[in-house]
Design a protein around this motif. Structure first.
Motif, PDB file in Angstrom:
ATOM      1  N   GLY A  14      38.589  -3.149  54.471  1.00 25.51           N
ATOM      2  CA  GLY A  14      38.086  -3.687  53.212  1.00 25.51           C
ATOM      3  C   GLY A  14      37.426  -5.051  53.331  1.00 25.51           C
ATOM      4  N   ILE A  15      37.455  -5.659  54.511  1.00 28.19           N
ATOM      5  CA  ILE A  15      36.822  -6.980  54.657  1.00 28.19           C
ATOM      6  C   ILE A  15      35.390  -6.762  55.079  1.00 28.19           C
ATOM      7  N   PHE A  16      34.468  -7.314  54.293  1.00 26.55           N
ATOM      8  CA  PHE A  16      33.131  -6.798  54.493  1.00 26.55           C
ATOM      9  C   PHE A  16      32.428  -7.443  55.684  1.00 26.55           C
ATOM     10  N   TYR A  56      32.973  -5.088  58.315  1.00 20.73           N
ATOM     11  CA  TYR A  56      32.079  -3.932  58.213  1.00 20.73           C
ATOM     12  C   TYR A  56      30.717  -4.257  58.805  1.00 20.73           C
ATOM     13  N   ALA A  57      30.219  -5.446  58.458  1.00 23.68           N
ATOM     14  CA  ALA A  57      28.900  -5.832  58.961  1.00 23.68           C
ATOM     15  C   ALA A  57      28.939  -5.920  60.481  1.00 23.68           C
TER      16      ALA A  57
END
Lengths: 723, 539
Positions: free
Chosen positions: A693-695, A698-699
């Motif tokens: 959930g930590i974006f 994700y990036a």
């Protein structure tokens, strides 16, 4: 069974002769179907529309008789179109094809094969013959059901007519489909509808049981059919009738030996047919299927669906004439089923069950007819049987409806003499004389075609005698019902089913609960009208025996289709065809007298045992006879313990085996599967932190993935990709 | 450029509708505001009709396009699935506002979002359709962004809960990142070939090698666009965003950007062409790239879905997996003309299947809500929430189970045929390993899909939970039933649908025409298909 084995050698010789005859009789050519008129494609569309509409009514919560009249209207249109198609097809004996659309096109081009299935319909006389009574009876029975089911108005009513229309659509696909896939879809569709309708009263455990039994027993047969279809595809590379039939005709013409794979196809189809048409050993579901509402019993389990097996064999007749052993098995299974079911029918007390056993028995006759190479006789019997058996069932239904579910012939007597029951009684009588095969009735002529043919076909004489004996038994048990229930002293005891009494609840609610004041309610206009029409039709059907030049109208219908096969032993009325004589007479003429006498004897027995001198509903002279017969009567009453035997030799071992397998499954297979299942789950657990959930992560993941892919591509071009 | 306009009638119709809807949503009259959805629907129907009569293969208007037959298929499919999506989306926003207005509060246009919501929806669909018409990198970029930008806002405004805003922001930033990647890719492609025109690039590629710069450009373009289709390695956002957005919007996200992404990938990969190497097919690098993306998307999506308890997250992961399935078609390429071999057609057909069954599953979720303490009514989300739903709402239960079984690929439902096409095309294109990966993944997917089916039908609601309630928006229930019905009913018309997708997935055969020109016996009317085949045989 011993007889069967002894007869086989004779049949094999028949095989060779039959094959020769086939070639000489001009079966070697097959004409591809022409293009039919578009409107003929509407015949199956009508029930489909009706089905959709009823489903919509169900969804909208319609509480009137609207679904019933919608169904009647659309099925009526379908019937009218069928009649029009009859005039289009029959006079010139055309074969036509009407296309709805291409359905499946799986091109496996490299092997040159492919599966192409069109949603198209095949019209020849055989199709029309079946569709005439399917759509005609469906219309009438829907009208009857509009009154019969009236107590259930609301969701149940919509559900009933939804399944009813769906059934007619599926049956139309079965009969009219131009390929085996469509036939199979229809086959499964009618099975599904049969399941839904037997289990219509799903709160009744026995109905649910019966529905399951019907469905499961049919699965056995369907497996056979399915394998048969697959075999057909592997052998012919097509599932379209026209393609298959022309290839068989070429095969016949070439005179080469028939590949074994093709000769086993009829056995597979046969298994399917025996399941659907309730023949030995798969017949036990049909009597139980009577748990469904009576209109369903009349339409599905007497007149139409159960004849699908007969249709299948008639449609696939070119396969069967290639393999006379298969034909002989069909004949023997049919004959033995006819006898067995008749003996059980004699000892039952539930009138609907008696009719059910008589259906099984009459279906046996039809298979016997197919087996002794008179597909015309078989088809004619299907046709006449559809009318009179529907009449009989609907009469039983009227009684059941009026007497609060009472079906025990020991508790009803003299129904015909009660006010308002005249039409039911007369219709019942018409049905009974047809079923008993009293001279000059439709049932008489159609049954004679089959029995006479059994006598003249070499090797089947014994079956002829069995069929004749069965005819006598049939006459007995048919009139047993009539004499007990419809005439004699007036007496009745209502059943415990208050279903039928609910309609008049406002007027005499207390009475409905008090048997002493029970008033049977006589049928209304819809039931009476349908019974009257059917009774008249049952009588008139006898007339078609004298039409046409190939053994009656039904004969000429079959003659124009692929189900036709010129039996080298065919017995024609007054034709010098070298037919063998029976007792010095033309076989059919001889059979008129013999079977007429047999029927009368049967009826006399019934009169003596069940009517003459009978004072009450419950007792008759037959009781004394029953005591004398002792265990035999008891065994017959208990259906020869067939259900129990099946239970012991099939169900119990299966149950034991399934427990053993369950144990193995639990101990070994589950372990393996869980192990295999653990792998992806383990991987998932490993991957899961990536989805936190930590974006920013994700990036990073996306960038990393891009980098990874770029590296792969770079590495590839370094090692000499095409770049 | 002006002659392009004749290809854009559907988009123009949609744009006009958008403008009308945007104004209607601000009206003081409740009836007019309410008519937004209906006007949108009418616009979509007109668009679908205009789309169906778009120029197709053989018309002058599409001469030189990469996939000349694509327009009628794509521009009919998108508005029709759009209609389903619209029925699901209606009632998502402004319910609170309308309630307070009906209680006597004065309507304040500044606070109304209804018109914007539908307008964004239509803008996004316009973008998807523009992707199908694209023949230029710049056009393609604009179309893709026109698809995506409205969706970011739709996610954020779909629900009043904080999670929706969070999801919207996350989606926007990651989306911008993805866009940056493929825009950079586009720039490199321009650098390598000196043109942004796709047919011209194709001719250039046909004349010589792609070259390092071009190759990196293509890789980055493909990977960047993978964000739109939620494929590996750009799939990370999917579960969070789908779960954060309201169910109808999640359903929308699973279709519209995906359709745009696949159409864009079709254009990009079609530009490279499937006629490289000895046996034909993509250049080895691009093939490997797509192969890895397909295999990993399927696997990652299905495997991660196994552990979920949230149905929305499961469907999000399954959407990743479905993208993986469709990428298989792209790896295989058009092959021969017919559907069993044409991977592109199989992909387009699967897009249709997925569009329908996906709406079915999301619409069931969108039709149900539960009470959750101080939050009031919220959407159902977890497996527990839908346990035993079929006992209470059998129709919804049926809709769910049919959609789910179709997604599994259970015969004879629609999804089965979609998957069958992909598998047959993969096998006939000699991608046996990929076909196996697909098959194994279908089995893994059965695990979690069947959990959903079991929860709705076979299990009972846990004691401590309240029964779920129906949302007051009737159209969502209707669309759930319509989609589930379509999953069954469309099986009846499989062959025509297949033919339509085969026509759409048939690439223009011009490069081969050049090689064929000196053969005298080739008549000019000959089917492009035949030419491709014979040219391949010679190679």
């Amino acid at each position: 069974m011993l007889d069967l084995l002894q007869n086989l050698p004779t049949l094999t010789t028949l095989a060779a002769e039959g094959a020769d005859a086939a070639q000489s009789a001009g079966m070697t050519s097959y004409e591809f179907p022409g293009v039919g008129k578009d409107w003929m494609g509407l015949i199956p569309l009508m029930p489909l529309i009706s089905c959709v509409l009823c489903g919509l009514f169900w969804f909208l919560g319609v509480k009137s008789k609207l679904p019933a009249f919608t169904t009647v209207l659309f099925l009526g249109v379908s019937f009218v179109l069928t009649v029009a198609a009859y005039f289009q097809i029959h006079p010139e004996g055309l074969v036509q094809r009407v296309m709805w659309f291409n359905w499946l096109a799986l091109d496996t081009a490299s092997e040159g094969g492919g599966l192409y299935i069109d949603f198209a319909f095949y019209f020849d006389s055989l199709t029309i013959l079946w569709m005439l009574f399917v759509s005609g009876l469906a219309t009438l029975i829907a009208l009857y059901a509009s009154e019969y089911m009236a107590d259930d108005k609301g969701p149940g009513y919509c559900r009933f007519f939804f399944a009813f229309s769906l059934f007619v659509f599926a049956m139309s696909c079965l009969v009219m489909g131009d390929n085996l896939v469509l036939l199979f879809l229809g086959w499964e569709g009618v099975g599904l509808c049969s399941y839904l309708l037997i289990g219509y009263y799903f709160k009744k455990p026995s109905a649910v049981e019966a529905a399951k039994k019907a469905f499961i027993m049919n699965r056995i047969g369907d497996l056979g059919l399915l394998i048969g279809i697959m075999m057909t595809w592997t052998q012919f590379g097509s599932l379209e009738y026209s393609e298959i039939f022309s290839q068989i005709a070429d095969l016949n013409a070439s005179g080469e030996e028939i590949p074994w794979a093709i000769t086993i196809i009829p056995y597979l189809f046969m298994i399917g047919a025996f399941g659907k048409s309730a023949q030995l050993p798969l017949y036990t579901w049909l009597p139980d299927a009577m748990e469904g509402p009576t209109p369903v019993s009349a339409l599905i389990h007497a007149a139409t669906m159960v004849t699908a097996g007969v249709y299948l064999i008639a449609r696939m007749y070119p396969f069967f004439v290639l393999n006379p052993t298969a034909l002989a098995i069909v004949a023997w299974i049919g004959g033995l089923t006819a006898l067995l079911a008749a003996t059980i029918g004699m000892a039952q007390f539930d009138i609907k069950r008696i009719m059910a056993y008589s259906t099984v028995s009459q279906l046996g006759y039809m298979f016997l007819g197919l087996g002794v190479l008179t597909s015309a006789g078989g088809a004619f019997h299907v046709f006449t049987h559809a009318f009179f058996k529907a009449t009989l069932f609907l009469c039983c239904g009227a009684v059941m409806h009026g007497f609060a579910g009472q079906l025990d012939l020991r508790k009803l007597s003299g129904v015909m003499k009660m006010k308002g029951w005249g039409i039911v009684g007369i219709a019942m009588l018409v049905g009974c004389i047809n079923l008993a095969g009293l001279p000059f009735t439709a049932g008489f002529f159609s049954k004679d075609m089959i029995i006479a043919e059994a006598f003249v076909t070499p090797g089947f004489g014994l079956l002829g005698w069995i069929a004749l004996l069965t005819a006598g038994l049939t006459a007995y048990y048919t009139f047993r019902v009539f004499f007990r229930v419809f005439i004699g002293p007036v007496e009745y005891e209502p059943g415990d089913d208050h279903h039928g009494a609910e309609e008049s609840q406002d007027h005499h609610e207390e009475e409905a609960h008090d048997h002493g004041h029970f008033h049977p309610h006589a049928p209304g206009w819809a039931i009476n009208a349908v019974l009257a029409i059917l009774a008249v039709a049952s009588i008139l059907v006898a007339g078609v025996y004298f039409m046409g030049d190939h053994g009656g109208w039904a004969g000429s219908m079959v003659h124009d289709s692929t189900a036709y096969y010129e039996s080298p032993y065919a017995a024609h009325d007054g034709e010098a065809h070298g037919s063998p004589a029976l007792f010095g007479l033309d076989p059919h003429k001889a059979m008129y007298y013999i079977s007429g006498v047999v029927a009368l004897v049967g009826i006399l027995f019934a009169w003596f045992l069940h009517l003459a001198g009978r004072k009450t509903a419950a007792t008759s002279r037959a009781d004394a006879l029953k005591v004398k017969l002792g265990p035999i009567a008891r065994a017959a009453e208990n259906k020869w313990y067939v259900d129990e035997i099946y239970n012991a030799i099939i169900r119990v071992p299966l149950l034991v085996a399934s427990h053993i397998f369950a144990l193995i499954d639990k101990l070994i297979v589950d372990g393996l599967v869980d192990g295999a299942g653990w792998l992806p789950r383990g991987v998932a657990k490993g991957l899961r932190p990536s989805q936190n959930g930590i974006f920013q992560n994700y990036a990073t993941g996306m960038a990393g993935g891009l980098a990874l892919l770029l590296i792969i591509v770079w590495a590839m071009s370094m090692t000499g990709g095409s770049g | 450029m002006i002659e392009k306009l004749q290809l854009l009638h559907p988009e123009i119709a949609l744009f006009i509708t958008t403008c009308v809807v945007m104004i209607l949503g601000l009206s003081k009259s409740y009836t007019l505001r309410k008519s937004c959805a209906i006007v949108t629907a009418i616009g979509l129907v007109i668009t679908a009709w205009l789309g169906a009569i778009s120029p197709t293969a053989g018309d002058d208007a599409v001469r030189g396009a990469l996939f000349p037959g694509l327009l009628p298929y794509a521009k009919t499919l998108i508005p029709i699935v759009g209609l389903l999506l619209l029925a699901m989306l209606s009632g998502t926003v402004d319910r609170g506002l309308e309630q307070s207005v009906s209680r006597g509060k004065i309507f304040d246009p500044i606070r109304a979002t209804r018109g914007e919501f539908y307008a964004f929806f239509l803008f996004s669909l316009t973008g998807v359709m523009l992707c199908a018409t694209a023949d230029d990198l710049i056009w393609l970029f604009l179309a893709l962004e026109l698809t995506s930008l409205p969706t970011y806002i739709m996610v954020a405004m779909s629900s009043r809960r904080l999670r929706a805003s969070e999801a919207g922001v996350k989606y926007f930033f990651l989306g911008a990142f993805g866009a940056a990647i493929f825009l950079y890719g586009f720039a490199l492609i321009y650098g390598a070939f000196g043109t942004t025109n796709l047919p011209e690039i194709r001719v250039a590629i046909g004349a010589g090698p792609v070259g390092a710069v071009g190759m990196v450009g293509f890789v980055m373009a493909i990977v960047g666009i993978a964000f739109k289709i939620a494929a590996f390695p750009m799939h990370f956002y999917t579960p969070d965003v789908y779960q954060g957005a309201a169910s109808p919007v999640s359903g929308f996200l699973a279709f519209a950007p995906k359709a745009a992404g696949f159409l864009a990938l079709m254009m990009i990969v079609g530009t490279i062409g499937w006629s490289h190497g000895a046996g034909g097919g993509l250049p080895e690098e691009i093939r490997t790239l797509l192969w890895v993306m397909a295999a990993l998307s399927m696997t990652v999506g299905n495997v991660l879905a196994l552990l979920q308890t949230s149905v929305k997250r499961m469907l999000a992961y399954s959407s990743i997996a479905h993208s993986g399935y469709m990428l298989v078609g792209l790896v295989v390429g058009p092959g021969r003309s017919d559907i069993a071999n044409n991977g592109v057609a199989a992909m387009l057909f699967y897009l249709l299947c997925y569009g329908v069954m996906n709406v079915g599953a999301f619409a069931v979720l969108a039709s149900l809500q539960k009470r959750a303490g101080e939050d009031g009514l919220v959407e159902v989300d977890t497996l527990d929430d839908i346990r035993g739903v079929a006992r209470q709402y059998p129709w919804l239960g049926w809709a769910m189970v049919l959609s789910i079984f179709s997604m599994i690929g259970f015969p004879p439902l629609l999804g089965f045929w979609g998957k069958l096409m992909l598998l047959t095309s993969a096998i006939s294109g000699d991608e046996i390993a990929l076909a196996l990966v697909l098959a194994v993944n279908s089995a893994i997917a059965g695990w979690y899909y069947l959990r959903i089916a079991r929860a709705t039908w076979l299990e009972r609601r846990p004691e401590h939970m309240d029964a779920p309630l129906l949302t007051p928006v009737v159209s969502r229930r209707v669309v759930a039933l319509v989609s589930a019905g379509a999953v069954v009913a469309m099986v009846v018309v499989i062959a025509p649908l297949q033919r339509a997708s085969a026509r759409a997935g048939q690439p223009d055969a011009r490069p081969s025409l050049v090689e064929q020109i000196d053969e005298p016996d080739v008549s000019p009317e000959i089917e492009p298909v035949a030419m491709r085949d014979s040219s391949r045989d010679e190679g």
